[in-house]
Enzyme design. Structure first.
Site, PDB file in Angstrom:
ATOM      1  N   HIS A   1     -56.133  78.675-120.714  1.00  0.00           N
ATOM      2  CA  HIS A   1     -54.786  78.619-121.273  1.00  0.00           C
ATOM      3  C   HIS A   1     -54.861  78.947-122.770  1.00  0.00           C
ATOM      4  O   HIS A   1     -54.967  78.055-123.613  1.00  0.00           O
ATOM      5  CB  HIS A   1     -54.180  77.226-121.077  1.00  0.00           C
ATOM      6  CG  HIS A   1     -53.802  76.926-119.667  1.00  0.00           C
ATOM      7  ND1 HIS A   1     -54.734  76.600-118.697  1.00  0.00           N
ATOM      8  CD2 HIS A   1     -52.584  76.896-119.040  1.00  0.00           C
ATOM      9  CE1 HIS A   1     -54.114  76.383-117.550  1.00  0.00           C
ATOM     10  NE2 HIS A   1     -52.810  76.553-117.731  1.00  0.00           N
TER      11      HIS A   1
ATOM     12  N   ASP B   1     -43.199  71.775-124.143  1.00  0.00           N
ATOM     13  CA  ASP B   1     -41.891  71.768-123.476  1.00  0.00           C
ATOM     14  C   ASP B   1     -41.944  71.040-122.142  1.00  0.00           C
ATOM     15  O   ASP B   1     -41.014  70.317-121.770  1.00  0.00           O
ATOM     16  CB  ASP B   1     -41.434  73.218-123.241  1.00  0.00           C
ATOM     17  CG  ASP B   1     -41.132  73.955-124.540  1.00  0.00           C
ATOM     18  OD1 ASP B   1     -40.108  73.646-125.158  1.00  0.00           O
ATOM     19  OD2 ASP B   1     -41.937  74.810-124.926  1.00  0.00           O
TER      20      ASP B   1
ATOM     21  N   HIS C   1     -49.050  82.113-121.080  1.00  0.00           N
ATOM     22  CA  HIS C   1     -49.324  80.684-120.909  1.00  0.00           C
ATOM     23  C   HIS C   1     -50.690  80.388-120.302  1.00  0.00           C
ATOM     24  O   HIS C   1     -51.511  79.715-120.937  1.00  0.00           O
ATOM     25  CB  HIS C   1     -48.233  80.060-120.026  1.00  0.00           C
ATOM     26  CG  HIS C   1     -48.523  78.663-119.575  1.00  0.00           C
ATOM     27  ND1 HIS C   1     -48.474  77.585-120.422  1.00  0.00           N
ATOM     28  CD2 HIS C   1     -48.888  78.180-118.364  1.00  0.00           C
ATOM     29  CE1 HIS C   1     -48.788  76.484-119.749  1.00  0.00           C
ATOM     30  NE2 HIS C   1     -49.044  76.816-118.500  1.00  0.00           N
TER      31      HIS C   1
ATOM     32  N   GLU D   1     -41.632  51.655-113.872  1.00  0.00           N
ATOM     33  CA  GLU D   1     -42.955  51.392-113.321  1.00  0.00           C
ATOM     34  C   GLU D   1     -43.979  52.463-113.706  1.00  0.00           C
ATOM     35  O   GLU D   1     -45.148  52.152-113.954  1.00  0.00           O
ATOM     36  CB  GLU D   1     -42.876  51.286-111.792  1.00  0.00           C
ATOM     37  CG  GLU D   1     -42.090  50.089-111.278  1.00  0.00           C
ATOM     38  CD  GLU D   1     -40.592  50.384-111.153  1.00  0.00           C
ATOM     39  OE1 GLU D   1     -39.855  49.473-110.728  1.00  0.00           O
ATOM     40  OE2 GLU D   1     -40.173  51.531-111.455  1.00  0.00           O
TER      41      GLU D   1
ATOM     42  N   HIS E   1     -38.248  48.369 -99.200  1.00  0.00           N
ATOM     43  CA  HIS E   1     -39.074  47.479-100.013  1.00  0.00           C
ATOM     44  C   HIS E   1     -40.315  46.981 -99.264  1.00  0.00           C
ATOM     45  O   HIS E   1     -41.059  46.164 -99.800  1.00  0.00           O
ATOM     46  CB  HIS E   1     -38.246  46.271-100.469  1.00  0.00           C
ATOM     47  CG  HIS E   1     -37.304  46.563-101.588  1.00  0.00           C
ATOM     48  ND1 HIS E   1     -36.404  47.592-101.557  1.00  0.00           N
ATOM     49  CD2 HIS E   1     -37.122  45.938-102.793  1.00  0.00           C
ATOM     50  CE1 HIS E   1     -35.690  47.595-102.675  1.00  0.00           C
ATOM     51  NE2 HIS E   1     -36.125  46.618-103.449  1.00  0.00           N
TER      52      HIS E   1
END
Length: 729
Positions: free
Chosen positions: A54, A187, A293, A453, A517
């Site tokens: 990169h 970004d 990129h 979380e 749950h």
């Protein structure tokens, strides 16, 4: 909103950073130009040699790196672990050549030019993996999954604030811990949810020692950012409680960058977000394009890049002596920084000997006292049915009260997870006055994460990474919500960071909250994840064993999986020492016909099934408690054979209200879940899915009869699901 002009006038009234800005002068401009040109050509060469990597953002960010490593950050290249160093986090970890190259230039001994050339190579001794990894000198945290580094940086800044509030004595001139955390993002980091969760918390806590530098090149893999993002980033950051600075020419304006960075470092009120406009792949034929990129540019374009920067296109990996000389002072400056700090530490020891002793214990990565003496004995636990989440509080709260290493928090579930100890102080900005009246300060060690979380787990990794052993983060939530936290938990395991995750409401016994749950599948994920202890204790004594295992695991995170509902206590059978071995004989039976494996909250069904088998079928059953597969796997083979009786003719049946995946390694059959749960009271949910000894025992009896008739070998390779109850969701 128009960009904020960043000028030296912003530093008026900030004498403590004037010295740093004075390091920069116009005479450096010519040298900076040479550094930028050679740096960018080197990045192009490093990616081209193995035709991968990169290069684009690393090239665009070069001036930011000069401003940071030459003029702004405090660090000691010859001692990457200097305790009061500034922390740098590269959240956009794919740009790792940016960091590796500046570590090389500034004199980190391990990061040689030969090592730089190992990027994307087949060398197994490479210190330049495709994303930064914590075990290499100068790398604070492993980054890669975007947004994780942003969250880690918040944790690092929190650690500084907590240590400073606990040990600094500024009125006497002792600021032992006053480092800044710098975080580089791109970004894509800003699009990840975990980053926004972390950004919100940093703004709420007013972490003014945190600076985020945004490489704003408006490019991601697919194309320009406006394909999917058109928000006003600066407005969002201000709304989250951050100061915002802008640098328009981030490719070349080193003076403007230094001024912005030092202005941010001097902030007394808020974290700072510096929006820096850059050009990805600057100097290449694909500059400003998504093609810049994540791919090498090709030999022809690399030649073109060198020509555009006035370099010889036939020379490779060029860093001239003048460039090295420009950064040479960083080693000396780092050594002086260390000497000054150690001198202050010596004076502090004379003035505050007790605080100094505790501080140094934590600097050395040790707990401040023998935590084993703080865990209740078996005799101190209740003997009547008790939820293991309550048992967890009985064990954890004395530890948290007495061990300043521990920072304990919850994702908005304080009433449910039982993690509040007497006299706890919240980690909060000291000037915050909440509507509910729950306030605190930076010395507090109870963290209200809110309903976040993912950030909770990922920020906790940053707290743990500040200095190995100085902090032990403890998180808590319902087990089901650790599927939200899983990427952060995984990154902690990958980095060998000790943390304890308290996962309550861990079975269909959770009840009326229903299948959303009831985490019937989640244990399989964590049991499969490398370097993590998933521990499911059956009663209070096993909870004590689970904490013992988790506290002993200095290089491994742990998940302690706990029940909402009250479960039977087995003081005559359960053993905290047995938990350390992962599995142990709970009830032995000579010449047993079957081994029942009980796990966690479902241990009661193993015990009751054993009784029914004896009374109604004349079948003798032994019971094994199996709280942790990974701990069991680490035991000697003789112990494993003795515990599970691999070579006997008796089948082994695991009883657990989870998906059965993974138990095939230990058992011949299972009474388990193959569907999502059901919204019913906990006891009724168990009955609905067949978890009743009167249902389980006949199925086990059939298996025993089959084995007696056809031999235990008849089961090999044919793991049996014994649960006869089948419901579609």
């Amino acid at each position: 909103m128009a960009p904020i002009a960043v000028t030296s006038e912003l530093l008026n009234g900030l004498p403590h950073v004037k010295r740093d800005i004075n390091r920069f002068n116009k005479e450096d401009d010519k040298m900076i130009d040479l550094v930028l040109r050679q740096f960018r050509c080197l990045i192009a060469d490093l990616c081209q040699q193995f035709n991968g990597g990169h290069p684009g953002s690393a090239m665009g960010m070069a001036a930011i790196g000069v401003a940071l490593w030459k003029y702004t950050m405090r660090y000691s290249p010859r001692n990457p672990d200097f305790f009061n160093r500034d922390r740098f986090v590269l959240s956009n970890g794919h740009t790792c050549l940016f960091q590796y190259t500046f570590l090389h230039l500034t004199g980190y001994p391990a990061m040689t030019l030969d090592q730089l050339k190992s990027y994307h190579s087949s060398r197994t001794d490479s210190l330049c993996p495709g994303h930064p990894e914590i075990e290499h000198p100068g790398i604070e945290v492993t980054t890669g999954p975007l947004g994780q580094g942003m969250a880690n940086a918040v944790g690092l800044a929190m650690a500084t604030k907590n240590l400073a509030a606990t040990y600094n004595r500024p009125e006497a001139g002792f600021n032992l811990v006053d480092n800044t955390t710098w975080c580089m993002i791109g970004d894509a980091c800003l699009q990840e949810g975990v980053a926004l969760e972390a950004i919100q918390l940093a703004g709420h806590w007013k972490l003014n020692n945190l600076v985020v530098i945004y490489d704003n090149n408006q490019i991601t893999c697919d194309g320009s950012v406006d394909l999917c993002n058109t928000e006003d980033v600066d407005a969002k950051m201000r709304a989250c409680g951050w100061d915002v600075l802008n640098v328009e020419d981030g490719c070349y304006d080193v003076e403007g960058l230094v001024t912005a960075l030092l202005s941010a470092k001097a902030s007394t009120e808020k974290p700072t977000f510096i929006n820096v406009r850059t050009v990805i792949g600057i100097g290449s034929k694909v500059a400003g394009d998504a093609k810049a990129h994540g791919a090498a540019y090709g030999a022809e374009d690399v030649r073109s890049i060198k020509q555009s920067f006035g370099m010889n296109p036939d020379e490779h990996f060029v860093l001239q002596d003048e460039v090295y000389g420009y950064f040479r002072e960083m080693v000396k400056r780092g050594e002086e920084l260390e000497r000054s700090w150690h001198s202050m530490l010596g004076d502090y020891a004379k003035e505050y000997p007790d605080l100094h002793a505790e501080f140094m214990t934590r600097v050395e990565g040790r707990f401040t006292q023998d935590w084993r003496t703080l865990i209740p004995s078996k005799e101190d636990f209740p003997t009547t049915p008790t939820p293991t989440r309550k048992s967890s509080g009985l064990v954890c709260n004395p530890l948290a009260e007495r061990l300043p290493n521990m920072m304990v928090g919850t994702a908005d579930l304080s009433p449910s997870v039982n993690m509040i100890w007497k006299g706890k102080v919240d980690f909060q900005h000291p000037n915050l006055q909440t509507s509910c009246g729950i306030n605190g300060n930076y010395s507090g060690r109870y963290i209200h994460w809110g309903v976040r979380e993912h950030a909770m787990a990922s920020i906790s990794n940053g707290i743990a990474a500040f200095n190995k052993g100085t902090f032990l983060p403890v998180t808590s939530s319902f087990f089901m919500f650790y599927i939200y936290a899983a990427p952060g938990v995984r990154m902690g395991a990958l980095q060998h960071l000790q943390a304890i995750h308290i996962a309550t409401h861990d079975s269909i016994g959770t009840g009326e909250d229903g299948p959303t749950h009831q985490p019937i599948e989640l244990a399989a994920l964590y049991r499969a994840m490398p370097n993590i202890l998933y521990i499911r204790p059956c009663d209070s004594e096993e909870v004590a064993g689970a904490y013992t295992a988790a506290l002993d695991a200095r290089d491994t995170p742990s998940i302690i999986s706990l029940s909402r509902q009250a479960v039977e206590q087995y003081p005559q059978h359960s053993s905290r020492d047995g938990v350390q071995r992962g599995a142990y004989v709970f009830i032995e039976e000579k010449d047993a016909d079957v081994t029942l494996i009980g796990v966690g909250a479902e241990m009661c069904f193993a015990i009751k099934t054993r009784d029914v088998l004896r009374q109604k079928f004349g079948i003798k059953a032994r019971v094994v408690s199996f709280p942790c597969q990974r701990l069991f796997d680490s035991q000697p083979i003789e112990y494993k054979r003795r515990t599970l009786q691999y070579r006997s003719n008796a089948p082994r049946v695991v009883i657990e209200a989870y998906a059965v995946n993974g138990w095939e390694r230990y058992a011949d059959a299972g009474f388990s879940m193959s569907k999502f749960g059901k919204s019913l009271p906990g006891k009724d949910a168990y009955e609905y899915f067949g978890f009743d000894e009167e249902v389980i025992a006949p199925e086990v009896a059939k298996l025993v009869e089959l084995v007696k008739r056809e031999g235990v070998e008849s089961l090999r390779g044919e793991f049996r699901d014994l649960n006869p109850v089948r419901y579609s969701h």
